[in-house]
Design an enzyme around this catalytic site. Structure first.
Site, PDB file in Angstrom:
ATOM      1  N   GLU A 253       0.851  -1.190   0.000  1.00 51.80           N
ATOM      2  CA  GLU A 253       0.000   0.000   0.000  1.00 51.80           C
ATOM      3  C   GLU A 253       0.886   1.240   0.000  1.00 51.80           C
ATOM      4  OE1 GLU A 253      -2.378   2.940  -0.129  1.00 51.80           O
ATOM      5  OE2 GLU A 253      -3.231   0.930  -0.326  1.00 51.80           O
TER       6      GLU A 253
ATOM      7  N   LEU B  76      -3.852   2.319   4.808  1.00 56.74           N
ATOM      8  CA  LEU B  76      -4.744   1.180   4.689  1.00 56.74           C
ATOM      9  C   LEU B  76      -6.198   1.653   4.687  1.00 56.74           C
ATOM     10  CD1 LEU B  76      -3.038  -1.346   7.134  1.00 56.74           C
ATOM     11  CD2 LEU B  76      -3.100  -1.478   4.629  1.00 56.74           C
TER      12      LEU B  76
ATOM     13  N   GLY C 248      -7.725   2.570   1.823  1.00 57.65           N
ATOM     14  CA  GLY C 248      -7.923   3.149   0.508  1.00 57.65           C
ATOM     15  C   GLY C 248      -8.788   4.398   0.508  1.00 57.65           C
TER      16      GLY C 248
ATOM     17  N   CYS D 296     -12.025   4.752  -0.056  1.00 60.18           N
ATOM     18  CA  CYS D 296     -13.326   4.631   0.607  1.00 60.18           C
ATOM     19  C   CYS D 296     -13.233   4.976   2.085  1.00 60.18           C
ATOM     20  CB  CYS D 296     -13.872   3.218   0.427  1.00 60.18           C
ATOM     21  SG  CYS D 296     -15.470   2.947   1.231  1.00 60.18           S
TER      22      CYS D 296
ATOM     23  N   GLY E 265     -16.421  12.595 -12.289  1.00 58.49           N
ATOM     24  CA  GLY E 265     -16.167  11.176 -12.505  1.00 58.49           C
ATOM     25  C   GLY E 265     -14.852  10.719 -11.924  1.00 58.49           C
ATOM     26  N   ARG E 266     -14.577   9.432 -12.098  1.00 60.75           N
ATOM     27  CA  ARG E 266     -13.353   8.815 -11.591  1.00 60.75           C
ATOM     28  C   ARG E 266     -12.774   7.906 -12.671  1.00 60.75           C
ATOM     29  NH1 ARG E 266     -12.750   9.430  -6.147  1.00 60.75           N
ATOM     30  NH2 ARG E 266     -11.247   7.714  -6.054  1.00 60.75           N
TER      31      ARG E 266
ATOM     32  N   HIS F  26     -44.222  -3.839  12.115  1.00 59.94           N
ATOM     33  CA  HIS F  26     -44.909  -2.550  12.131  1.00 59.94           C
ATOM     34  C   HIS F  26     -44.594  -1.821  13.435  1.00 59.94           C
ATOM     35  CE1 HIS F  26     -48.112   0.367  11.467  1.00 59.94           C
ATOM     36  NE2 HIS F  26     -48.485   0.169  12.739  1.00 59.94           N
TER      37      HIS F  26
END
Length: 459
Positions: free
Chosen positions: A35, A39, A41, A43, A267-268, A438
């Protein structure tokens, strides 16, 4: 230069990479993870997690502001104050806690971790350059899991007052005036959050509508909410110039906007620069690495998962592919045979979709479409938010569910159930016959099913 050998080398420690490495190691594969940054990434560190934390904090502040006005539900408070520094501290604590969890998972699984930038020398050998030197790694199998990065708009490169999603989440204060270029899910999520935090937000979109991946009925409540928040929406408009010193955007037609920051969300693209993929001569689909149903590339022993491969750029798709690759490399039977990949747009209200849209289903044959609006749902009324609906798309001949879409408060938490219904091959009658608790928002799913097979109880 030092040398290392392993059975599996995973390049990239994002959701796909760390899941693949940890799973493979637990299955007995000698695994090394490389990496270049942190760690988790994009996200975990600068995408999904911090943005959702920001959205939550922004919603809490907007609620407090409403309570400080005429009050909400009989609740009134004094004027709220925003300490964005503390908000940022909380956001960073969330990502740090999750990043520590990833680190612990990898260590417990027996994965060796190497920090640095990877570059292919051939299909079995990768050179990793880090702060402490260069390491040559020879591996029996290699997984490319390097994710994606934001696209720069031509003539408007990131830097100065121009932000991408990563730098927007690193701001020390909400900008007074923010222009967001691109009305896709990233632009709308972040733009809405900053509007709730007090920014004057202008959304600029080259196309005729927002969120082009969803139909107009799903996006209508979101567009209505943009107006309620005072966000200006400029559709079918293009940026033609930018003066960073003056903070001035020029649009087609000569109109100029003065803003404090510009957020570009157009965009990516796959993050493969610097990997020297040309050394491998992989088969490509445009900028993406072509793979089969076991995530194998055209070169033996080289796999690819996540955003570098064709398909929706979603963390959960990468993780699902990671499971496949780990199992295959460990000698277990597995293949990509998912019927659908769910998608969530964390706008206000949220939009979710899985499987086929009504138009896509109809293209395959006669389809049955049924809906139930949240205005008839007791839980939605108690939450004081009845925007939206649940829609079921089924094959008309046998009522097998092909797709589900919804928009409304908290519908992201219903999406796993929608996805499971499709993966399990359930029919509309199965959902209609299942007792839903419910009062919950989930009842709208059953009511939409009942509307097709008999009659909705509250429709």
């Amino acid at each position: 230069m030092s040398d290392l050998n392993c059975s599996l080398l995973v390049i990239g420690g994002g959701p796909g990479g760390y899941v693949c490495a940890a799973r493979a190691a637990r299955l007995g594969v000698d695994t090394l993870l490389v990496e270049a940054d942190r760690l988790g990434g994009t996200c975990l560190n600068v995408g999904c997690i911090p943005s959702k934390a920001l959205i939550h904090a922004a919603g809490a502040f907007a609620t407090a502001q409403a309570q400080a006005g005429e009050g909400v539900h009989g609740i009134s408070v004094s004027a709220p104050k925003l300490d964005f520094g503390r908000t940022r501290d909380w956001m960073e604590s969330v990502t740090a806690r999750l990043r520590g969890g990833v680190q612990g998972l990898l260590e417990r699984s027996g994965v060796k971790i190497l920090n640095g930038h990877a570059r292919f020398l051939d299909g079995k050998t990768v050179e990793v350059r880090g702060e402490t030197g260069t390491t040559r790694v020879r591996a029996g199998n290699v997984v490319i899991a390097t994710g994606s990065r934001p696209v720069d708009l031509p003539g408007l490169p990131t830097g100065g007052k121009v932000l991408d999603s990563t730098s927007a989440l690193a701001l020390s204060e909400p900008p007074a005036r923010l222009a967001v270029i691109g009305a896709g899910y990233i632009g709308l999520e972040l733009g809405t959050a900053f509007a709730k935090l007090g920014s004057a937000v202008t959304l600029i979109e080259a196309g005729p509508g927002i969120l082009p991946q969803y139909d107009e009925k799903l996006t209508r409540p979101v567009r209505r909410r943009l107006g309620q928040l005072g966000m200006e929406l400029m559709l079918s408009r293009k940026v033609t110039g930018w003066d960073d010193a003056a903070g001035r955007l020029t649009l087609d037609g000569g109109e100029a906007l003065e803003v404090d920051r510009v957020l570009v969300t157009v965009g990516r693209v796959p993050n493969t620069d610097g990997l020297a993929l040309g050394e491998l001569r992989l088969h490509m689909d445009g900028a993406f690495v072509r793979i089969d149903d076991r995530c194998r590339t055209s070169m033996r022993g080289v796999y690819a998962i996540g955003d570098v491969t064709p398909g929706p750029m979603l963390a959960h798709r990468a993780m699902a592919q990671a499971e496949v690759v780990a199992d295959v490399i460990a000698g277990h039977a597995n293949a990509w045979d998912r019927l659908c990949v769910p998608a969530v747009c964390f706008t206000d209200p949220e939009i979710v979709s899985v499987g086929l849209s009504p138009e896509e289903a109809e293209a395959q044959g006669p389809a049955a479409v049924s809906e139930f609006a949240f205005r008839g749902n007791g839980r939605a009324l108690t939450l004081d938010d009845t925007e939206g609906f649940v829609r079921i798309v089924a094959r008309r001949s046998d009522h097998v569910i092909l797709g589900v879409q919804a928009t409304g408060l908290g519908v992201s938490e219903l999406l796993a159930g929608f996805t499971q219904a499709i993966e399990a091959g359930l029919r509309v009658e199965d959902i209609a016959a299942t007792i839903h608790p419910h009062p919950t928002l989930s009842e709208a799913f059953q009511e939409a099913a009942l509307a097709e097979v008999s009659m909705a109880n509250h429709g």
